[in-house]
Design a protein around this motif. Structure first.
Motif, PDB file in Angstrom:
ATOM      1  N   GLY A  55       0.593  -1.259  -0.125  1.00 21.27           N
ATOM      2  CA  GLY A  55       0.235  -0.006  -0.104  1.00 21.27           C
ATOM      3  C   GLY A  55       0.728   1.730   0.522  1.00 21.27           C
ATOM      4  N   SER A  56       1.882   1.076   0.073  1.00 21.94           N
ATOM      5  CA  SER A  56       2.853   2.342  -0.090  1.00 21.94           C
ATOM      6  C   SER A  56       2.974   3.066  -1.244  1.00 21.94           C
ATOM      7  CB  SER A  56       4.468   1.490   0.315  1.00 21.94           C
ATOM      8  OG  SER A  56       4.802   1.315  -0.363  1.00 21.94           O
ATOM      9  N   GLY A  57       2.785   2.348  -2.175  1.00 25.35           N
ATOM     10  CA  GLY A  57       2.751   3.281  -3.611  1.00 25.35           C
ATOM     11  C   GLY A  57       4.187   2.733  -4.826  1.00 25.35           C
ATOM     12  N   LYS A  58       3.958   1.530  -4.228  1.00 22.15           N
ATOM     13  CA  LYS A  58       5.648   0.752  -4.844  1.00 22.15           C
ATOM     14  C   LYS A  58       5.113   0.500  -6.115  1.00 22.15           C
ATOM     15  CE  LYS A  58       7.200  -2.578  -3.564  1.00 22.15           C
ATOM     16  NZ  LYS A  58       5.648  -3.773  -3.660  1.00 22.15           N
ATOM     17  N   THR A  59       4.639  -0.169  -6.488  1.00 21.30           N
ATOM     18  CA  THR A  59       3.478  -0.687  -7.536  1.00 21.30           C
ATOM     19  C   THR A  59       3.490  -0.051  -8.429  1.00 21.30           C
ATOM     20  OG1 THR A  59       2.927  -2.934  -6.841  1.00 21.30           O
ATOM     21  CG2 THR A  59       2.048  -2.145  -8.924  1.00 21.30           C
ATOM     22  N   THR A  60       2.858   1.078  -7.636  1.00 24.82           N
ATOM     23  CA  THR A  60       1.706   2.357  -8.621  1.00 24.82           C
ATOM     24  C   THR A  60       3.289   3.279  -9.568  1.00 24.82           C
ATOM     25  OG1 THR A  60      -0.550   2.257  -7.253  1.00 24.82           O
ATOM     26  CG2 THR A  60       0.667   4.419  -8.563  1.00 24.82           C
ATOM     27  N   LEU A  61       3.960   3.050  -8.531  1.00 30.85           N
ATOM     28  CA  LEU A  61       5.268   4.162  -9.183  1.00 30.85           C
ATOM     29  C   LEU A  61       6.211   3.548 -10.525  1.00 30.85           C
ATOM     30  CD1 LEU A  61       7.059   7.127  -8.660  1.00 30.85           C
ATOM     31  CD2 LEU A  61       8.307   5.576  -7.478  1.00 30.85           C
ATOM     32  N   LEU A  62       5.841   1.903  -9.961  1.00 29.44           N
ATOM     33  CA  LEU A  62       6.935   2.027 -10.671  1.00 29.44           C
ATOM     34  C   LEU A  62       5.939   1.767 -12.356  1.00 29.44           C
ATOM     35  CD1 LEU A  62       9.449   0.225 -12.018  1.00 29.44           C
ATOM     36  CD2 LEU A  62       7.796  -2.580 -10.737  1.00 29.44           C
ATOM     37  N   SER A  63       4.600   1.804 -12.184  1.00 32.07           N
ATOM     38  CA  SER A  63       3.521   1.455 -13.656  1.00 32.07           C
ATOM     39  C   SER A  63       3.500   2.942 -14.302  1.00 32.07           C
ATOM     40  CB  SER A  63       1.896   1.210 -13.160  1.00 32.07           C
ATOM     41  OG  SER A  63       2.041   1.753 -12.523  1.00 32.07           O
ATOM     42  N   ARG A  64       3.682   3.910 -13.855  1.00 31.53           N
ATOM     43  CA  ARG A  64       4.066   5.206 -14.312  1.00 31.53           C
ATOM     44  C   ARG A  64       5.857   5.701 -14.813  1.00 31.53           C
ATOM     45  NH1 ARG A  64       1.737   7.942  -9.011  1.00 31.53           N
ATOM     46  NH2 ARG A  64       3.454   8.278  -8.821  1.00 31.53           N
ATOM     47  N   LEU A  65       6.744   4.754 -14.171  1.00 30.35           N
ATOM     48  CA  LEU A  65       8.003   5.178 -14.470  1.00 30.35           C
ATOM     49  C   LEU A  65       8.009   4.181 -15.518  1.00 30.35           C
ATOM     50  CD1 LEU A  65       9.892   4.371 -11.159  1.00 30.35           C
ATOM     51  CD2 LEU A  65       9.431   6.597 -12.543  1.00 30.35           C
ATOM     52  N   VAL A  66       7.431   2.983 -15.960  1.00 30.43           N
ATOM     53  CA  VAL A  66       7.912   2.258 -17.294  1.00 30.43           C
ATOM     54  C   VAL A  66       7.039   2.814 -18.114  1.00 30.43           C
ATOM     55  CG1 VAL A  66       8.032   0.123 -16.010  1.00 30.43           C
ATOM     56  CG2 VAL A  66       6.062   0.437 -16.946  1.00 30.43           C
ATOM     57  N   ARG A  67       6.715   4.198 -17.974  1.00 29.24           N
ATOM     58  CA  ARG A  67       5.440   4.724 -19.287  1.00 29.24           C
ATOM     59  C   ARG A  67       6.395   5.614 -19.867  1.00 29.24           C
ATOM     60  NH1 ARG A  67       0.655   2.990 -16.463  1.00 29.24           N
ATOM     61  NH2 ARG A  67      -0.583   2.034 -17.142  1.00 29.24           N
ATOM     62  N   SER A  68       7.142   6.268 -19.487  1.00 31.88           N
ATOM     63  CA  SER A  68       8.158   6.810 -19.858  1.00 31.88           C
ATOM     64  C   SER A  68       9.331   6.752 -20.511  1.00 31.88           C
ATOM     65  CB  SER A  68       8.982   7.821 -18.462  1.00 31.88           C
ATOM     66  OG  SER A  68      10.108   9.136 -18.657  1.00 31.88           O
ATOM     67  N   PRO A  69       8.725   7.364 -22.020  1.00 29.36           N
ATOM     68  CA  PRO A  69      10.561   7.360 -22.499  1.00 29.36           C
ATOM     69  C   PRO A  69      11.518   7.130 -21.607  1.00 29.36           C
ATOM     70  CG  PRO A  69       8.599   8.594 -23.310  1.00 29.36           C
ATOM     71  CD  PRO A  69       8.306   8.962 -21.804  1.00 29.36           C
ATOM     72  N   ARG A  70      11.740   8.599 -21.127  1.00 27.16           N
ATOM     73  CA  ARG A  70      13.270   8.458 -19.827  1.00 27.16           C
ATOM     74  C   ARG A  70      13.447   7.467 -19.542  1.00 27.16           C
ATOM     75  NH1 ARG A  70      13.909  14.326 -17.732  1.00 27.16           N
ATOM     76  NH2 ARG A  70      15.900  13.444 -17.317  1.00 27.16           N
ATOM     77  N   PHE A  71      12.760   6.071 -19.044  1.00 23.66           N
ATOM     78  CA  PHE A  71      13.242   4.942 -18.929  1.00 23.66           C
ATOM     79  C   PHE A  71      13.184   3.867 -19.570  1.00 23.66           C
ATOM     80  CE2 PHE A  71      11.585   1.693 -14.844  1.00 23.66           C
ATOM     81  CZ  PHE A  71      13.005   3.233 -14.092  1.00 23.66           C
ATOM     82  N   ALA A  72      13.389   4.291 -20.849  1.00 25.68           N
ATOM     83  CA  ALA A  72      13.168   3.028 -21.879  1.00 25.68           C
ATOM     84  C   ALA A  72      14.815   2.249 -21.845  1.00 25.68           C
ATOM     85  CB  ALA A  72      13.549   3.397 -23.591  1.00 25.68           C
ATOM     86  N   ASP A  73      15.611   2.570 -21.788  1.00 26.96           N
ATOM     87  CA  ASP A  73      16.833   1.944 -20.862  1.00 26.96           C
ATOM     88  C   ASP A  73      16.638   1.234 -20.453  1.00 26.96           C
ATOM     89  OD1 ASP A  73      17.476   4.394 -19.693  1.00 26.96           O
ATOM     90  OD2 ASP A  73      19.405   4.071 -20.515  1.00 26.96           O
TER      91      ASP A  73
END
Length: 333
Positions: free
Chosen positions: A18-36
């Motif tokens: 419930g700390s928001g870890k999975t939600t944070l990760l789901s947002r990060l993987v959508r960012s082109p800056r996380f592409a590598d």
């Protein structure tokens, strides 16, 4: 595209249920800056990847997202998963990622995973431990820290804390939680994250962690004397200590220290991290968790390394200040 030849950093993303870890990760993987980035997760359904899937590698456990990020289901041991990712990268079967993020279960004790990442010789052939990012919930974090040992341990060993749901919380509650986080971990920078900061957070949450993972508070405390507490002893007896090196150490002294820690501290050592000078002139990063210590690796001379040189942080549980000072004597700290 040229493939980097140095060890690839592997970061641990932890945080309580419930700390928001999975939600944070789901947002990060959508960012082109996380592409590598290659992300190792428990199962795809946890972050809803189906609609982002644009193609699959030869095996069904790796998917390429439309952002360019790779997500991998850990269907075997972490060692086997990382080894498979590396060689498929080398063969050109998957994009040449430059970092790996491993997500843990919300109830997991992260210490065994840190041991695997920092001390396993098979992983060390191709990867290096990059550090720990822990999520903390601005709405319910105070209750969680007080009620669950796993939550307090995750925060205590973190190298950076991601404060989630800050856009939903009152300023007073945020400041109260920050103060509580500082009591458990005085040396980890706190970064507030929200849907509006995704592009900045990817990959800023993970990049920029120094090899020794110490910030200004830890360095200032270590400079104040031979040793000093960084945090109060709280419900679960977790406390941090900072030390400053006074003279270079020998390999014999380091071996004596690790033996003492393994025999007399053991499971009560949540984490040891620092940057120490050896008597052969080398500067080396020191990492230890519980009974396991990684081989101290040389660190390049940089401005950040120069600032942190000789600083050492111990995060322990149920140990007195006298016990900690005795444990550090073999190192002359």
């Amino acid at each position: 595209m040229t493939i980097a030849t140095g060890p690839l950093p592997v970061y641990l993303l932890t945080g309580f249920l419930g700390s928001g870890k999975t939600t944070l990760l789901s947002r990060l993987v959508r960012s082109p800056r996380f592409a590598d980035t290659a992300v190792v997760i428990n199962e795809f359904g946890e972050i809803g990847l189906d609609h982002m899937l644009v193609g699959k590698a030869d095996d069904t456990d790796v998917v390429l997202l439309d952002s360019g990020c790779l997500c991998c289901a850990a269907t075997s041991s972490l060692q086997d998963t990382l080894e498979s990712l590396y060689y498929r990268r080398q063969r050109g079967e998957i994009p040449a990622f430059t970092r790996v993020v491993v997500e843990t279960s919300g109830l997991a004790d992260p210490c065994p995973v840190i041991n695997t990442l920092s001390a396993d010789p098979l992983i060390a052939r191709h990867y290096r431990f990059g550090g720990v990012v822990a999520t903390a919930d601005a709405l319910h974090g105070m209750v969680t820290l007080d009620a669950y040992r796993e939550a307090s341990t995750q925060v205590a060993i973190a190298d950076r804390i991601a404060l989630t749901k800050a856009d939903l919380a009152e300023d007073g509650a945020i400041q109260e939680l920050k103060a509580a986080l500082r009591r458990y971990n005085a040396s980890a920078p706190i970064r507030m994250v929200s849907p509006d900061t995704v592009d900045e957070d990817a990959p800023a949450l993970f990049d920029g962690l120094h090899p020794q993972h110490l910030d200004e508070a830890a360095l200032a405390s270590a400079s104040a004397g031979s040793s000093s507490p960084l945090a109060h002893v709280l419900r679960y007896g977790i406390v941090s200590f900072a030390f400053r090196q006074h003279a270079p150490i020998s390999w014999d002294a380091y071996a004596s220290w690790t033996r003492h820690m393994q025999r007399h501290v053991g499971e009560r050592l949540l984490r040891a991290k620092g940057l120490l000078r050896w008597d052969d002139g080398s500067l080396r990063a020191v990492h230890g968790v519980r009974h396991v210590f990684a081989t101290p690796e040389p660190v390049a001379a940089t401005q950040d390394a120069a600032r942190a040189e000789g600083a050492m942080i111990l995060i322990v549980q149920d140990l007195s200040a006298e016990d900690v000072e005795q444990a550090m004597r073999p190192l002359g700290l």
